[in-house]
Scaffold this motif. Structure first.
Motif, mmCIF file in Angstrom:
data_model
loop_
_atom_site.group_PDB
_atom_site.id
_atom_site.type_symbol
_atom_site.label_atom_id
_atom_site.label_comp_id
_atom_site.label_asym_id
_atom_site.label_seq_id
_atom_site.Cartn_x
_atom_site.Cartn_y
_atom_site.Cartn_z
ATOM 1 N N ASN A 61 10.715 50.691 -60.173
ATOM 2 C CA ASN A 61 11.005 50.026 -61.004
ATOM 3 C C ASN A 61 9.054 49.791 -61.511
ATOM 4 O O ASN A 61 8.393 49.108 -61.032
ATOM 5 C CB ASN A 61 10.962 48.660 -61.320
ATOM 6 N N ILE A 62 8.855 50.646 -62.052
ATOM 7 C CA ILE A 62 7.667 50.957 -63.329
ATOM 8 C C ILE A 62 7.273 50.485 -64.383
ATOM 9 O O ILE A 62 8.289 50.562 -64.766
ATOM 10 C CB ILE A 62 7.327 52.059 -62.559
ATOM 11 N N LYS A 63 6.884 49.263 -64.491
ATOM 12 C CA LYS A 63 6.847 48.963 -66.321
ATOM 13 C C LYS A 63 5.097 48.712 -66.445
ATOM 14 O O LYS A 63 3.596 49.255 -65.637
ATOM 15 C CB LYS A 63 6.609 47.320 -65.814
ATOM 16 N N ILE A 64 4.899 49.397 -67.290
ATOM 17 C CA ILE A 64 3.450 49.671 -68.182
ATOM 18 C C ILE A 64 4.059 49.017 -69.387
ATOM 19 O O ILE A 64 4.005 49.062 -70.216
ATOM 20 C CB ILE A 64 3.566 51.201 -68.749
ATOM 21 N N ASP A 65 2.277 47.841 -69.556
ATOM 22 C CA ASP A 65 2.032 47.068 -71.008
ATOM 23 C C ASP A 65 1.434 48.111 -71.780
ATOM 24 O O ASP A 65 1.248 49.070 -71.741
ATOM 25 C CB ASP A 65 1.336 45.960 -70.304
ATOM 26 N N ALA A 66 1.676 46.623 -73.017
ATOM 27 C CA ALA A 66 0.534 47.671 -74.372
ATOM 28 C C ALA A 66 -0.471 48.099 -74.053
ATOM 29 O O ALA A 66 -1.384 49.257 -75.000
ATOM 30 C CB ALA A 66 0.244 46.545 -75.101
ATOM 31 N N ASN A 67 -1.932 47.101 -72.767
ATOM 32 C CA ASN A 67 -2.260 48.278 -72.955
ATOM 33 C C ASN A 67 -2.548 48.687 -71.408
ATOM 34 O O ASN A 67 -4.419 49.797 -71.299
ATOM 35 C CB ASN A 67 -3.895 46.391 -71.612
ATOM 36 N N GLY A 68 -1.863 49.663 -71.231
ATOM 37 C CA GLY A 68 -1.485 50.959 -70.563
ATOM 38 C C GLY A 68 -2.101 50.416 -68.651
ATOM 39 O O GLY A 68 -2.004 50.996 -67.404
ATOM 40 N N MET A 69 -1.857 48.837 -68.817
ATOM 41 C CA MET A 69 -1.709 48.385 -67.122
ATOM 42 C C MET A 69 -0.423 48.915 -66.599
ATOM 43 O O MET A 69 0.566 48.546 -67.481
ATOM 44 C CB MET A 69 -2.097 47.290 -67.279
ATOM 45 N N ILE A 70 -0.410 49.002 -65.614
ATOM 46 C CA ILE A 70 0.856 49.843 -64.147
ATOM 47 C C ILE A 70 1.032 48.648 -63.665
ATOM 48 O O ILE A 70 0.441 48.117 -62.543
ATOM 49 C CB ILE A 70 0.853 50.757 -64.172
ATOM 50 N N PHE A 71 2.702 48.432 -63.608
ATOM 51 C CA PHE A 71 3.222 47.121 -62.817
ATOM 52 C C PHE A 71 3.981 47.967 -62.020
ATOM 53 O O PHE A 71 5.101 49.073 -62.443
ATOM 54 C CB PHE A 71 3.685 46.639 -63.601
ATOM 55 N N MET A 72 3.715 47.470 -60.757
ATOM 56 C CA MET A 72 4.962 48.536 -59.836
ATOM 57 C C MET A 72 5.937 47.090 -58.583
ATOM 58 O O MET A 72 4.822 46.983 -57.766
ATOM 59 C CB MET A 72 4.414 49.379 -58.693
ATOM 60 N N ASN A 73 6.985 47.497 -58.729
ATOM 61 C CA ASN A 73 7.485 45.735 -58.442
ATOM 62 C C ASN A 73 7.299 44.958 -58.284
ATOM 63 O O ASN A 73 6.661 44.329 -57.819
ATOM 64 C CB ASN A 73 8.009 46.412 -57.116
ATOM 65 N N GLY A 74 6.363 44.529 -59.429
ATOM 66 C CA GLY A 74 5.672 43.366 -59.855
ATOM 67 C C GLY A 74 4.772 43.144 -59.690
ATOM 68 O O GLY A 74 4.161 41.992 -59.525
ATOM 69 N N VAL A 100 11.565 53.702 -65.696
ATOM 70 C CA VAL A 100 10.551 53.433 -66.195
ATOM 71 C C VAL A 100 9.953 52.899 -67.621
ATOM 72 O O VAL A 100 10.402 53.043 -68.247
ATOM 73 C CB VAL A 100 9.355 55.026 -66.905
ATOM 74 N N GLN A 101 9.327 51.547 -67.652
ATOM 75 C CA GLN A 101 9.961 50.614 -68.427
ATOM 76 C C GLN A 101 8.674 50.546 -69.421
ATOM 77 O O GLN A 101 7.555 49.806 -68.450
ATOM 78 C CB GLN A 101 10.238 49.461 -68.182
ATOM 79 N N ALA A 102 8.503 50.969 -70.632
ATOM 80 C CA ALA A 102 6.963 51.205 -71.348
ATOM 81 C C ALA A 102 7.191 50.228 -72.194
ATOM 82 O O ALA A 102 8.186 50.385 -72.982
ATOM 83 C CB ALA A 102 7.055 52.323 -71.624
ATOM 84 N N HIS A 103 6.196 49.534 -72.735
ATOM 85 C CA HIS A 103 6.112 48.986 -74.174
ATOM 86 C C HIS A 103 5.937 49.417 -74.893
ATOM 87 O O HIS A 103 5.390 51.006 -75.031
ATOM 88 C CB HIS A 103 4.718 48.227 -74.031
ATOM 89 N N LYS A 104 6.711 48.899 -76.286
ATOM 90 C CA LYS A 104 6.115 49.921 -77.696
ATOM 91 C C LYS A 104 4.787 50.606 -77.984
ATOM 92 O O LYS A 104 4.949 51.845 -78.644
ATOM 93 C CB LYS A 104 7.193 49.812 -78.124
ATOM 94 N N ASP A 105 3.552 49.667 -77.828
ATOM 95 C CA ASP A 105 2.673 50.597 -77.959
ATOM 96 C C ASP A 105 1.086 50.842 -77.260
ATOM 97 O O ASP A 105 0.525 51.147 -77.258
ATOM 98 C CB ASP A 105 1.510 48.779 -78.677
ATOM 99 N N THR A 106 2.514 51.473 -75.885
ATOM 100 C CA THR A 106 1.529 52.425 -74.745
ATOM 101 C C THR A 106 1.720 53.117 -75.251
ATOM 102 O O THR A 106 2.511 54.050 -75.853
ATOM 103 C CB THR A 106 2.840 52.518 -73.252
ATOM 104 N N ALA A 107 0.229 53.915 -75.235
ATOM 105 C CA ALA A 107 0.141 55.898 -75.038
ATOM 106 C C ALA A 107 0.982 56.688 -74.296
ATOM 107 O O ALA A 107 1.317 56.079 -72.995
ATOM 108 C CB ALA A 107 -1.357 55.799 -74.696
ATOM 109 N N HIS A 108 1.407 57.361 -75.013
ATOM 110 C CA HIS A 108 2.647 58.225 -74.385
ATOM 111 C C HIS A 108 2.401 58.429 -73.461
ATOM 112 O O HIS A 108 2.762 59.230 -72.409
ATOM 113 C CB HIS A 108 2.651 58.838 -75.133
ATOM 114 N N GLY A 109 0.707 59.559 -73.066
ATOM 115 C CA GLY A 109 -0.611 60.077 -72.452
ATOM 116 C C GLY A 109 0.087 59.668 -70.896
ATOM 117 O O GLY A 109 0.598 60.298 -69.732
ATOM 118 N N ILE A 129 12.461 53.696 -70.492
ATOM 119 C CA ILE A 129 12.602 52.761 -71.450
ATOM 120 C C ILE A 129 11.898 51.975 -72.406
ATOM 121 O O ILE A 129 11.270 52.043 -71.608
ATOM 122 C CB ILE A 129 13.773 51.871 -71.006
ATOM 123 N N ALA A 130 11.953 52.232 -73.787
ATOM 124 C CA ALA A 130 11.322 51.561 -74.327
ATOM 125 C C ALA A 130 11.530 50.398 -74.727
ATOM 126 O O ALA A 130 12.725 49.973 -75.347
ATOM 127 C CB ALA A 130 10.377 52.374 -75.463
#
Length: 133
Positions: A61-74, A100-109, A129-130
């Motif tokens: 599980n990878i989560k990317i917030d609006a600022n581009g910070m990456i979180f893996m398994n918490g 990969v769960q990305a915030h809607k404001d995350t940069a696509h790159g 997932i967006a």
């Protein structure tokens, strides 16, 4: 003797051959002048409904917030260390799936780089997932 007056009206007919010739010539012109371009993009494999299973599986599980910070398994992970962390996770768990769960404001790159790192680590099934908000 009385002659009946018969008026003969010639049958009116239109010769359709020249019109058909023009239509076929136009058709050939448009077929020859049409250019077919294959567009480049990401290949997306959607699962069929028949492939759904009820057994739980462990995913990365990878989560990317609006600022581009990456979180893996918490826990927070640097972009350069995503591949190494996925390989560590794969050493402990037998899976080939990443979510990969990305915030809607995350940069696509950023999302594409994370997917690339996951692919290099050996994961073959990648899902994105967006978030709506």
């Amino acid at each position: 003797m009385k002659k009946k007056h018969q008026s003969e009206i010639p049958d009116a007919s239109i010769d359709m051959t020249p019109m058909l010739d023009i239509v076929f010539i136009m058709l050939i012109f448009f077929i020859v002048t049409t250019s077919f371009v294959k567009e480049k993009g990401l290949m997306v494999n959607r699962p069929d409904d028949a492939q759904k299973s009820n057994k739980p599986s462990k995913n990365v599980n990878i989560k990317i917030d609006a600022n581009g910070m990456i979180f893996m398994n918490g826990r927070q992970v640097d972009l350069a260390r995503v591949e190494a962390n996925i390989q560590l996770f794969l050493a402990e768990n037998n899976t080939d799936t990443a979510l990969v769960q990305a915030h809607k404001d995350t940069a696509h790159g950023t999302v594409v780089e994370v997917l690339d790192q996951a692919s290099k680590a050996g994961l073959t099934k990648l899902s994105v997932i967006a978030e709506k908000e």
